[in-house]
Design a protein around this motif. Structure first.
Motif, mmCIF file in Angstrom:
data_model
loop_
_atom_site.group_PDB
_atom_site.id
_atom_site.type_symbol
_atom_site.label_atom_id
_atom_site.label_comp_id
_atom_site.label_asym_id
_atom_site.label_seq_id
_atom_site.Cartn_x
_atom_site.Cartn_y
_atom_site.Cartn_z
ATOM 1 N N LEU A 1 -6.779 -2.752 -6.493
ATOM 2 C CA LEU A 1 -6.575 -4.445 -5.559
ATOM 3 C C LEU A 1 -8.628 -3.992 -5.627
ATOM 4 O O LEU A 1 -9.311 -5.270 -5.336
ATOM 5 N N LYS A 2 -8.993 -3.263 -5.441
ATOM 6 C CA LYS A 2 -11.421 -3.332 -5.272
ATOM 7 C C LYS A 2 -11.293 -4.082 -6.585
ATOM 8 O O LYS A 2 -12.569 -4.893 -6.333
ATOM 9 N N ALA A 3 -10.647 -3.774 -7.746
ATOM 10 C CA ALA A 3 -11.250 -4.251 -9.129
ATOM 11 C C ALA A 3 -10.704 -5.795 -8.775
ATOM 12 O O ALA A 3 -12.156 -6.709 -9.663
ATOM 13 N N ASN A 4 -10.477 -5.832 -8.299
ATOM 14 C CA ASN A 4 -9.260 -7.621 -8.047
ATOM 15 C C ASN A 4 -9.179 -7.554 -6.812
ATOM 16 O O ASN A 4 -7.699 -7.855 -6.075
ATOM 17 N N PRO A 5 -10.009 -8.251 -5.896
ATOM 18 C CA PRO A 5 -9.388 -8.525 -5.120
ATOM 19 C C PRO A 5 -8.395 -9.461 -3.641
ATOM 20 O O PRO A 5 -8.265 -10.308 -4.402
ATOM 21 N N PRO A 6 -7.827 -8.854 -3.367
ATOM 22 C CA PRO A 6 -6.602 -9.068 -2.652
ATOM 23 C C PRO A 6 -7.089 -10.722 -1.851
ATOM 24 O O PRO A 6 -8.313 -11.187 -1.212
ATOM 25 N N PRO A 7 -6.448 -11.452 -1.588
ATOM 26 C CA PRO A 7 -6.998 -12.653 -0.681
ATOM 27 C C PRO A 7 -6.933 -13.049 0.298
ATOM 28 O O PRO A 7 -7.984 -12.826 1.045
ATOM 29 N N ARG A 8 -6.624 -11.231 1.294
ATOM 30 C CA ARG A 8 -7.231 -11.172 2.559
ATOM 31 C C ARG A 8 -7.365 -9.548 2.336
ATOM 32 O O ARG A 8 -6.569 -8.733 1.722
ATOM 33 N N PRO A 9 -8.034 -8.644 3.531
ATOM 34 C CA PRO A 9 -8.317 -7.647 2.966
ATOM 35 C C PRO A 9 -6.809 -6.156 3.597
ATOM 36 O O PRO A 9 -6.007 -6.949 4.197
ATOM 37 N N VAL A 10 -7.245 -5.048 2.533
ATOM 38 C CA VAL A 10 -6.158 -4.587 2.833
ATOM 39 C C VAL A 10 -7.102 -2.823 3.777
ATOM 40 O O VAL A 10 -7.876 -2.349 2.671
ATOM 41 N N THR A 11 -6.402 -1.869 4.685
ATOM 42 C CA THR A 11 -7.004 -1.462 4.646
ATOM 43 C C THR A 11 -6.081 0.078 4.371
ATOM 44 O O THR A 11 -4.748 0.168 4.716
ATOM 45 N N LEU A 12 -6.814 1.079 3.588
ATOM 46 C CA LEU A 12 -5.464 2.903 3.683
ATOM 47 C C LEU A 12 -6.369 3.561 4.764
ATOM 48 O O LEU A 12 -7.502 3.495 5.105
ATOM 49 N N LEU A 13 -4.711 3.563 5.159
ATOM 50 C CA LEU A 13 -5.474 4.621 6.107
ATOM 51 C C LEU A 13 -5.275 6.250 5.480
ATOM 52 O O LEU A 13 -3.105 6.115 5.519
ATOM 53 N N PHE A 14 -5.080 7.028 5.565
ATOM 54 C CA PHE A 14 -4.814 8.732 5.031
ATOM 55 C C PHE A 14 -5.109 9.280 6.699
ATOM 56 O O PHE A 14 -6.277 9.035 6.645
ATOM 57 N N ASN A 15 -3.751 9.446 7.455
ATOM 58 C CA ASN A 15 -3.948 10.384 8.549
ATOM 59 C C ASN A 15 -4.071 12.003 8.268
ATOM 60 O O ASN A 15 -3.194 11.941 7.464
ATOM 61 N N GLU A 16 -4.379 12.063 9.535
ATOM 62 C CA GLU A 16 -4.259 13.616 9.574
ATOM 63 C C GLU A 16 -3.520 13.519 11.107
ATOM 64 O O GLU A 16 -3.005 13.279 11.820
#
Ligand SMILES: [Zn+2]
Length: 739
Positions: free
Chosen positions: A156-171
């Motif tokens: 997705l970083k290489a081909n940005p999506p129309p709206r933001p995408v957040t990655l949550l790596f939770n602990e």
């Protein structure tokens, strides 16, 4: 061909029907094969290589441990390498599952990275947890989720999506979903989220099952249906998942009202929460399947600015053999099912003398279900414990063979002389009536009683005009019904690895009934005989083969337990009720120890120096008619500390000092419990609010992962193909304090 040749041919045909049914039950798990990765799509080797670097030496890395710090450091480096800046949300968190009296606390550090969209807007959240249990490296649970998020993030970083995408790596998922709870409760970015994709696992292999959505599911389902490449989802499973207590991060995300999809793999639970959940065991096909599905769904969800508007109402759905996806509004499906039931009644009525064929069909279904269930219970008495864990296919084949045997016997004994058209009408009517009843309990089941029965009813209706067309349509209906049911049966077998084995019998009977009544009178005796031999052979095999294998080991967790107040100590072994190996050092008997409700093998142990838990009362203040007590906890050098209250303690709230969690007056467990895991438990300040002022005694438990040196002989004598599961070998010490 003469008379004899004709009946021989029919016999061979009938035996083939039986053999195919049995073989079909065996092969149903293989229906979904993974697609090959193509350029620009989800890259599985790259995803697994990243996971390998992040897990490093594959040490267990529970929340708030040095090992988890190292994993987090490597995770952040991988994010940097794909060009994503991350930040860390760090906080203490205590949370309780809804309606329970169990509070879990830990110090969490959530890693958050956002892929900017072409335009700003509400965000799609992708969530996985990077902590493991203390028992294993967590390559599947939830390393798979971490790997998929990173690979999807890089694409997705290489081909940005129309709206933001957040990655949550939770602990801190493993002990009480603390990371997810902390994000929703305290992180400002949670307010910008409107949709969620969650990944977690309970095994190391199997297809990517999409088993949970937001409710009502219309919007989420439309997005899934538009995106999926190899669907594996059905509305019986999602309805079922809603009924049983669920422990993924979605529990705390759901109240936010986001449109959500939740994926898991559930194959080979014997590796789950154990040292066997490692990269070598993680099935690349499963990583690829989850990865391609999540990538497609992420793109679909990030393309619409408000996913909640993608649909409405309730939908029933299923994939068909992982190839196509079939979905209908529940209202339409329920109406169709009602019409089919009416049509089946009319057709059966026209056949006249409905009573006997319907009686035969019911006797086959009920008799088969009860016989197969009873035999599986007897087998379990003959060999205690979940003896099928290593080779579940053998035992399920035996259960299915028993089912077919009983159904075939009833058919041969009572039904074989019945006219075919009448019998078909009765059998499909029964399938529809049971289906309608099942759908009242689980509306998602409706979809499984539409396609095949509709085709079969048309076949029955035209049978006077064209017996050939009737045979063709009925055969098609049998095959479709079988393929649709096979997937649910495969899923049940994977999920219910602890049994009961009988859980599969009713659905299997409904899949087999329309086929068995097609066997003609002469051949039915040979079919029964053949199934009898198959059933006997399969049960002998199921009862004789080893209960563990290298691929599917036996659970074998060893504990040292000391009651520091009563000066008593014991060794214990948890084995899922399997017997201990002959000559295992100690005098063993089955008991329940105070720290856990499970029955385990227990033997006397010497008193050893172990970490003693303690609680210091910081303050007691009146609150309403009762009091608020603040405490400082210490695991005394252990990895976790727990405080357990009496069953009748009038406890209103429990948790972090200043923000305790309200507890229900009744709920699981009986004795309210707070447990803290990790380094920050030393000196953790908690608060308990009581409705009265009665003095009480509370129990404290400290757990240190690993056994004292004196446990070495027990570890050394642990059988081959046996590993700790669900809890690592532990040293547990109990003390008491008066409040
Ligand atoms: Zn997990």
């Amino acid at each position: 061909m003469g008379q004899l040749g004709g009946s021989m041919a029919k016999t061979v045909h009938a035996l083939l029907v039986f053999a195919l049914l049995l073989a079909g039950f065996a092969l149903k798990g293989a229906l979904v094969e993974p697609p090959q990765a193509s350029a620009g799509e989800f890259n599985t080797p790259r995803a697994i290589a990243r996971l390998q670097r992040i897990l490093g030496d594959e040490r267990p890395h529970p929340v708030d441990s040095d090992a988890d710090d190292a994993v987090r450091g490597r995770l952040i480096a991988e994010l940097q390498a794909i060009g994503l800046q991350s930040r860390v949300q760090e906080t203490n968190d205590c949370s309780a599952m809804p309606k329970t009296r169990f509070v879990s606390c830990s110090h969490v550090r959530n890693v958050i990275a956002t892929i900017p969209g072409q335009k700003p807007g509400p965000q799609l959240l992708l969530n996985a947890h990077y902590d493991s249990t203390p028992t294993g490296p967590g390559a599947g649970d939830d390393g798979l989720g971490v790997a998929v998020l990173l690979e999807v993030g890089s694409i997705l970083k290489a081909n940005p999506p129309p709206r933001p995408v957040t990655l949550l790596f939770n602990e801190g998922e493993e002990f009480g979903l603390n990371g997810a709870h902390a994000f929703v409760r305290a992180d400002p970015q949670a307010k910008q989220v409107n949709s969620l994709i969650n990944i977690d696992t309970r095994g190391v292999t199997g297809p990517a099952v999409m088993y949970e959505t937001s409710e009502p599911n219309g919007a989420a389902l439309n997005l899934y249906a538009g995106a999926t490449k190899r669907p594996y989802a059905n509305s019986i499973s999602t309805d079922f998942a809603r009924l049983i207590p669920n422990t993924t991060d979605v529990v705390f995300f759901r109240p936010a009202g986001w449109t959500l999809l939740n994926w898991a793999i559930v194959g080979n639970e014997t590796r789950y929460h154990s040292p066997g959940d490692n990269i070598a065991a993680l099935d690349p096909n499963s990583v690829r399947h989850v990865g391609t599905e999540v990538l497609a769904a992420s793109r679909a969800m990030a393309t619409v600015s408000d996913p909640a508007k993608a649909g409405s109402g309730r939908t029933v759905f299923t994939d068909i053999a992982g190839r196509s996806f079939f979905h209908l509004p529940l209202l339409v499906a329920a109406t169709l099912l009602a019409l089919l039931v009416i049509a089946a009644f009319v057709l059966a009525w026209r056949s006249s003398a409905l009573k006997k064929p319907l009686g035969v069909a019911a006797a086959m279904t009920i008799g088969g279900t009860i016989t197969a269930g009873a035999v599986s219970v007897l087998a379990n008495l003959a060999r205690l414990g979940d003896f099928w864990r290593a080779y579940p296919l053998a035992v399920y084949m035996a259960v299915y063979a028993t089912l077919l045997l009983a159904m075939g016997f009833v058919w041969w004994w009572w039904g074989r002389a019945l006219e075919r058209r009448r019998m078909r009408a009765a059998a499909w009517l029964l399938v529809l009536v049971i289906g309608a009843a099942l759908s009242l309990a689980l509306p998602g089941a409706t979809i499984f009683f539409l396609i095949a029965p509709a085709i079969a009813l048309i076949g029955i209706a035209v049978s006077d005009r064209s017996p050939f067309a009737a045979n063709l349509l009925i055969t098609l209906a049998i095959v479709i019904q079988f393929v649709m049911f096979a997937e649910i049966l495969a899923l049940l077998e994977m999920l219910l690895i602890d049994g009961p084995l009988a859980a599969v019998t009713l659905l299997a009977a409904l899949a087999a009934l329309p086929a068995i009544i097609e066997i003609d009178a002469k051949a039915s005796r040979w079919a029964v005989l053949g199934t009898l031999i198959a059933a006997l052979g399969l049960w002998v095999a199921a009862l004789a083969i080893p209960r563990s294998s290298a691929e599917r080991p036996l659970q074998f967790s060893i504990d040292y337990f000391r009651d520091a107040t009563k000066q008593r100590a014991s060794w214990s072994v948890a084995t899922k009720q399997a017997p201990l190996p002959r000559g295992y050092p100690g005098q063993w008997s089955k008991q329940v120890l105070p720290y856990n409700g499970r029955t385990r093998w227990v033997s006397a142990a010497p008193l050893l120096d172990t970490p003693i838990p303690s609680a210091i009362i910081l303050s007691t203040e009146p609150s309403g008619a009762g009091r608020t007590v603040r405490l400082s906890l210490s695991p005394g050098g252990g990895n976790t500390v727990a405080i357990r209250f009496q069953k009748n303690a009038k406890l209103l709230a429990l948790g972090l000092a200043g923000s305790p969690v309200a507890l229900p007056p009744k709920g699981e467990p009986d004795k309210p419990l707070l447990r803290c895991t990790g380094r920050s438990c030393e000196g953790l300040q908690i608060e308990a609010i009581f409705a009265d002022n009665r003095p009480i005694e509370v129990e404290l438990f400290s757990t240190r992962f690993g056994l004292p040196p004196q446990g070495q002989p027990l570890e050394a004598a642990r059988p081959r193909n046996a590993i700790p599961q669900y809890a690592p070998d532990s040293t547990i010490t109990m003390s008491r304090v008066k409040l």
